[in-house]
Scaffold this motif. Structure first.
Motif, PDB file in Angstrom:
ATOM      1  N   GLY A   5       0.983  -1.396  -0.071  1.00  0.00           N
ATOM      2  CA  GLY A   5      -0.034   0.146  -0.131  1.00  0.00           C
ATOM      3  C   GLY A   5       0.862   1.310  -0.049  1.00  0.00           C
ATOM      4  O   GLY A   5       0.128   2.272  -0.295  1.00  0.00           O
ATOM      5  N   HIS A   6       2.092   1.086   0.209  1.00  0.00           N
ATOM      6  CA  HIS A   6       3.078   2.314   0.349  1.00  0.00           C
ATOM      7  C   HIS A   6       3.653   2.429  -1.323  1.00  0.00           C
ATOM      8  O   HIS A   6       4.671   1.843  -1.367  1.00  0.00           O
ATOM      9  N   GLN A   7       2.897   3.304  -2.115  1.00  0.00           N
ATOM     10  CA  GLN A   7       3.121   3.351  -3.430  1.00  0.00           C
ATOM     11  C   GLN A   7       3.785   4.674  -3.824  1.00  0.00           C
ATOM     12  O   GLN A   7       3.912   4.858  -4.925  1.00  0.00           O
ATOM     13  N   HIS A   8       3.864   5.508  -2.855  1.00  0.00           N
ATOM     14  CA  HIS A   8       4.838   6.765  -3.097  1.00  0.00           C
ATOM     15  C   HIS A   8       5.995   6.747  -2.386  1.00  0.00           C
ATOM     16  O   HIS A   8       6.365   6.402  -1.304  1.00  0.00           O
ATOM     17  N   TYR A   9       7.012   7.377  -3.190  1.00  0.00           N
ATOM     18  CA  TYR A   9       8.425   7.594  -2.457  1.00  0.00           C
ATOM     19  C   TYR A   9       8.534   8.994  -2.399  1.00  0.00           C
ATOM     20  O   TYR A   9       8.515  10.006  -3.035  1.00  0.00           O
ATOM     21  N   TRP A  10       8.779   9.463  -1.013  1.00  0.00           N
ATOM     22  CA  TRP A  10       8.885  10.687  -0.461  1.00  0.00           C
ATOM     23  C   TRP A  10      10.494  10.952   0.345  1.00  0.00           C
ATOM     24  O   TRP A  10      10.235  10.619   1.547  1.00  0.00           O
ATOM     25  N   GLN A  11      11.119  11.518  -0.398  1.00  0.00           N
ATOM     26  CA  GLN A  11      12.459  11.879   0.373  1.00  0.00           C
ATOM     27  C   GLN A  11      13.055  10.811   1.143  1.00  0.00           C
ATOM     28  O   GLN A  11      13.406  10.944   2.300  1.00  0.00           O
ATOM     29  N   GLY A  12      13.186   9.863   0.368  1.00  0.00           N
ATOM     30  CA  GLY A  12      13.903   8.664   1.071  1.00  0.00           C
ATOM     31  C   GLY A  12      13.055   7.278   1.610  1.00  0.00           C
ATOM     32  O   GLY A  12      13.409   6.492   2.387  1.00  0.00           O
ATOM     33  N   GLU A  13      11.643   7.701   1.808  1.00  0.00           N
ATOM     34  CA  GLU A  13      10.744   6.883   2.566  1.00  0.00           C
ATOM     35  C   GLU A  13       9.546   6.539   1.366  1.00  0.00           C
ATOM     36  O   GLU A  13       9.071   7.408   0.576  1.00  0.00           O
ATOM     37  N   PHE A  14       9.207   5.219   1.696  1.00  0.00           N
ATOM     38  CA  PHE A  14       7.862   4.852   0.955  1.00  0.00           C
ATOM     39  C   PHE A  14       6.827   5.021   1.915  1.00  0.00           C
ATOM     40  O   PHE A  14       6.691   4.614   3.078  1.00  0.00           O
ATOM     41  N   ILE A  15       5.671   5.680   1.342  1.00  0.00           N
ATOM     42  CA  ILE A  15       4.690   6.183   2.249  1.00  0.00           C
ATOM     43  C   ILE A  15       2.995   5.687   1.587  1.00  0.00           C
ATOM     44  O   ILE A  15       3.293   5.462   0.421  1.00  0.00           O
ATOM     45  N   GLY A  16       2.155   5.737   2.295  1.00  0.00           N
ATOM     46  CA  GLY A  16       0.916   5.493   1.888  1.00  0.00           C
ATOM     47  C   GLY A  16       0.276   6.815   1.476  1.00  0.00           C
ATOM     48  O   GLY A  16       0.651   7.919   1.526  1.00  0.00           O
ATOM     49  N   ASP A  17      -1.053   6.588   0.748  1.00  0.00           N
ATOM     50  CA  ASP A  17      -1.908   7.884   0.371  1.00  0.00           C
ATOM     51  C   ASP A  17      -2.237   8.809   1.657  1.00  0.00           C
ATOM     52  O   ASP A  17      -1.998  10.046   1.291  1.00  0.00           O
ATOM     53  N   GLU A  18      -2.464   8.505   2.686  1.00  0.00           N
ATOM     54  CA  GLU A  18      -2.736   9.314   3.844  1.00  0.00           C
ATOM     55  C   GLU A  18      -1.805  10.329   4.120  1.00  0.00           C
ATOM     56  O   GLU A  18      -1.710  11.528   4.082  1.00  0.00           O
TER      57      GLU A  18
END
Length: 838
Positions: A5-18
């Motif tokens: 469910g963590h399909q986003h990559y943000w500054q070194g981390e994989f995160i979810g939608d929320e």
């Protein structure tokens, strides 16, 4: 590895939608924090090159991990292709082509004679809207943004895999500083999620959109005023054949290659073939012959990723072919098609450009060259590549005409889909679209010796050196095997510490190093606007000093007398006087001989003001003589470097003796213990070890150069942050004699400080029966009494005194003519130690 469910990559981390939604709301703050931290271009290049190496290796675990995220049906070879685009060679070439150099973000002087500084600065935040089903476009777009120094937020389609996210995570993981991770955000969401698209674009300084007009329009609505919209839209390409070319079977084969490669999915694929004619029969005849060539080509590979038409595309193919067949009855067209519908050639007597439905569907039309501009210019917004076939004269003429019509790219037929590193895309350089050209004007008096403003701001932080220590032979052997593209310029060392060694450079690397040496000369007080320089370095036998400093002066725009070191001192001195030279470049030993041989004439001339020396050192006493006797105001090192590594250090106006600043934008430096491979305590003397980061084709990491030095602590009074070090001689100057280690530099210091000697000093070692003989040879013209110097050496050097007292060593001091001292035949350098013990 992502969490489900963590399909986003943000500054070194994989995160979810929320979490992604929450962070999007704070995107402006994240961008400001990232931009506040510097990003060295070398950080990007090193990480990309490491990733490229992994992607080109079929057995590498990184490639294996990424292969699991490829779109269904995508050939894993695409990862190797991506690796080919991310290598240091390709990206450095791209930087040079598009932004003028390998470190475009540094505020260097635009003209060395003026204190005006220019650089390419990032626009800030680049929002990338990537296309679907194009595996390499999204990561390459981010890399372009990083090369320009930007923070990057990229949107992939909700139908895409997580390939881009995983690629960027692997890239960021190869940068231990974290600077790359701080500049990368990859989000995966559908275009219908307009609020996220708005939050992405609102703080952006540039928005890059890949896609057709509808895609661009959908994003443009969210682009704020003043934000740069960079469109990478769909384009149309065509082939243009002269009569000689279209009758040649080889041309038809080459054209078929362009049509079948990628099934016309690339913007550079030909959709129309124009013939330089008005004859309809020639158009129909060519179409029939070309159809026969297409019929011999193997069918397209199966699968959507390989170009198989989807239902909508299949419908368009059918409709286009049926309409063309209907117009056959009007005499306007003629259609030649495969029975299974795998290809079609549609001859049309009308010239206006018509888009093809692709999938090996080609229009053939007449277009005499006199009507080329009028016919094509209305479609100039959509034109990209023109593949030309004809005589050299035809190609030259038609290239100009096609470019005037709006084409941005001309290639031979058969090479329409080929590209080269750094090639403009759709008529522009991407890196320039993601950058701003900035300038700083500074007070000429306060910044006279400042070549780069960034040197006064913060230290350059390059990747830490890794791997084993390398000696001269470790570097020499690979240099002999360099690829021809990397081996463009050959130099040999002067051979002052052994046999001459071969060093090989690409011209790009040489240019980078000459610019660095030029900046170092400015720091040392060279003024290209007023100094009149005699280049008196040795030339010939592949020795690099004269040529290198010719190049340095050329880049500085300084006045130069390229005399070189020669035996006729009278002629050289006369040239200095006749042409008003006030600055001398050369080896200390040669300059010392010249000045003393022509002392009367040069003292009478009285015009010499500056001396910049290299390869050896002027002692303090020698420098005092130059100033007192000849009126020379400044005596400084021209550079510290080696034939292998190029310029390593430079002096500023606050430096003296052997103290230099490191060329920290080119190299990192370690100082290791004399006996063990460990760092010395700060301030202690050790072996100097350099790692070069700006060399193509050669790995020059942790190179033990053979020199000794120590770190100079604290920030220099000149204000530069570049580390300082003091040269303390060469490892070869340390002699094992009569069970003791003796140092040439110690003899030199004692002769100068205690003996008042102002000339050169050479040591010769010989066997003398049961004992060894150490002969200190000093220049007669500058020497004090030899016996007095012998007493000075024995009194000031305890180890030497012990060796003599124990009758292990015979010490001799003799005064000789300077011309009789042993020197390197290539460079003219004084040989500090001549070991003749056999």
């Amino acid at each position: 590895m992502t969490v489900s469910g963590h399909q986003h990559y943000w500054q070194g981390e994989f995160i979810g939608d929320e979490e992604a939604g929450r962070r999007l709301a704070g995107l402006p703050g994240a961008v400001e924090a990232a931009l506040a931290e510097g990003l060295e271009t070398e950080t990007v290049l090193a990480a990309c090159d490491a990733l490229a190496t992994a992607l080109r290796d079929p057995g590498h675990p990184v490639r294996a991990r990424l292969a699991t995220h490829l779109p269904e049906g995508e050939d894993p070879a695409v990862l190797a292709e991506l690796g080919g685009l991310l290598g240091r060679r390709e990206l450095t070439r791209k930087l040079r082509r598009e932004l003028g150099g390998a470190t475009p973000g540094r505020l260097n002087r635009a003209d060395p004679r003026e204190t005006v500084y220019e650089a390419w600065a990032p626009v800030g935040l680049v929002a990338h809207i990537a296309p679907g089903n194009a595996a390499t476009v999204a990561p390459l777009s981010i890399v372009e943004g990083l090369l320009a120094g930007n923070v990057n937020v990229l949107k992939t389609s909700s139908d895409d895999t997580l390939l881009t996210q995983q690629l960027m995570a692997e890239l960021a993981g190869l940068d231990p500083s974290g600077a790359l991770a701080a500049r990368i955000v990859v989000l995966r969401f559908p275009s219908s999620r307009q609020e996220w698209l708005r939050l992405m674009c609102a703080p952006a300084d540039a928005v890059a959109v890949w896609g057709g007009e509808a895609a661009v329009e959908g994003v443009a609505a969210h682009v704020p005023a003043g934000c740069r919209l960079v469109e990478w839209g769909h384009r149309i390409s065509f082939a243009y054949l002269t009569a000689d070319a279209w009758s040649d079977a080889r041309t038809l084969d080459a054209l078929a290659d362009d049509v079948c490669l990628h099934e016309q999915e690339a913007c550079s694929s030909p959709q129309v073939v124009y013939l330089d004619t008005e004859d309809e029969d020639e158009v129909f005849g060519f179409a029939e012959r070309f159809a026969a060539v297409l019929a011999t080509r193997p069918p397209a590979a199966a699968g959507a990723a390989a170009g198989e038409p989807d239902p909508a595309e299949a419908a368009e193919l059918t409709t286009t072919e049926l309409m063309a067949r209907l117009e056959e009855h009007l005499g306007l067209t003629r259609v030649f098609a495969a029975p299974d519908g795998s290809w079609r050639v549609m001859a049309d007597t009308r010239s206006p450009l018509t888009a093809s439905p692709l999938h090996r569907s080609v229009w053939v039309k007449p277009l005499p060259r006199k009507r080329l501009i009028a016919t094509l210019r209305p479609m100039r917004r959509y034109l990209q590549t023109a593949g030309l076939a004809g005589s050299p004269t035809d190609i030259a003429e038609l290239s100009r005409t096609a470019l005037a019509a709006g084409v941005t790219r001309v290639t031979p037929v058969g090479a329409m889909l080929e590209s080269y590193a750094g090639e403009p895309h759709d008529g522009v350089y991407a890196l320039q679209r993601y950058s701003r050209r900035v300038a700083v004007q500074a007070d000429p008096a306060a910044f006279a010796t400042t070549a780069c403003l960034d040197d006064l701001v913060r230290p350059v932080v390059l990747p830490l050196p890794e791997g084993p220590l390398l000696g001269k032979e470790d570097v020499q052997e690979p240099a002999r095997r360099l690829a021809r593209a990397d081996a463009e310029l050959y130099f040999r060392s002067g051979g002052s510490t052994g046999a001459p060694a071969l060093s090989v450079f690409s011209y790009d690397d040489y240019d980078t190093q000459m610019h660095a040496a030029a900046r170092g000369l400015l720091a040392a007080g060279y003024d290209p606007a007023s100094d009149r320089t005699a280049n008196l370095f040795y030339c010939g036998a592949m020795y690099g000093s004269f040529i290198s400093f010719f190049s340095v002066l050329e880049r500085l725009g300084g006045v130069q007398l390229p005399l070189s070191a020669g035996p006729d001192h009278r002629a050289t001195a006369q040239a200095l006087i006749d042409h008003g030279a006030d600055t001398l470049f050369g080896m200390p030993s040669y300059l010392w001989q010249l000045l003393h041989a022509e002392e009367e004439a040069l003292r009478a001339y009285g015009g010499l003001r500056k001396v910049f020396y290299g390869g050896e050192h002027f002692t303090e006493e020698q420098q005092r003589t130059l100033k007192d006797t000849f009126g020379i105001e400044a005596v400084r090192s021209i550079t510290y470097g080696s034939t292998d590594l190029g310029p390593l250090g430079y002096q500023c106006t606050e430096s003296s003796g052997g103290v230099h600043h490191l060329h920290a934008d080119l190299h990192t430096m370690e100082i290791l213990d004399l006996a063990e491979d460990r760092a010395v305590v700060p301030g202690e003397t050790g072996r100097l070890v350099f790692t070069t980061h700006a060399r193509r084709g050669q790995h020059l990491g942790r190179y033990v150069i053979g020199d000794l030095g120590r770190e100079v602590p604290g920030r220099c009074p000149c204000g530069r942050h570049a580390p300082r070090f003091e040269l303390r001689g060469r490892t070869g100057d340390v002699m094992r004699v009569a069970t003791y280690f003796l140092n040439h530099r110690r003899f030199l210091d004692l002769a100068e400080e205690q003996g008042g000697h102002r000339g050169e000093v050479q040591i010769r070692l010989d066997s003398a029966g049961a004992r060894e003989r150490l002969t200190v040879r000093v220049e007669r013209a500058a020497a004090t009494d030899p016996e007095r110097l012998r007493e000075v050496f024995l009194a000031g050097y305890p180890e030497l005194r012990s060796a003599v007292a124990e009758r292990l060593l015979e010490l001799v001091v003799e005064a000789v003519d300077g011309a009789s001292l042993d020197r390197s035949p290539t460079s003219g350098k004084l040989l500090a130690v001549v070991d003749a013990r056999g």
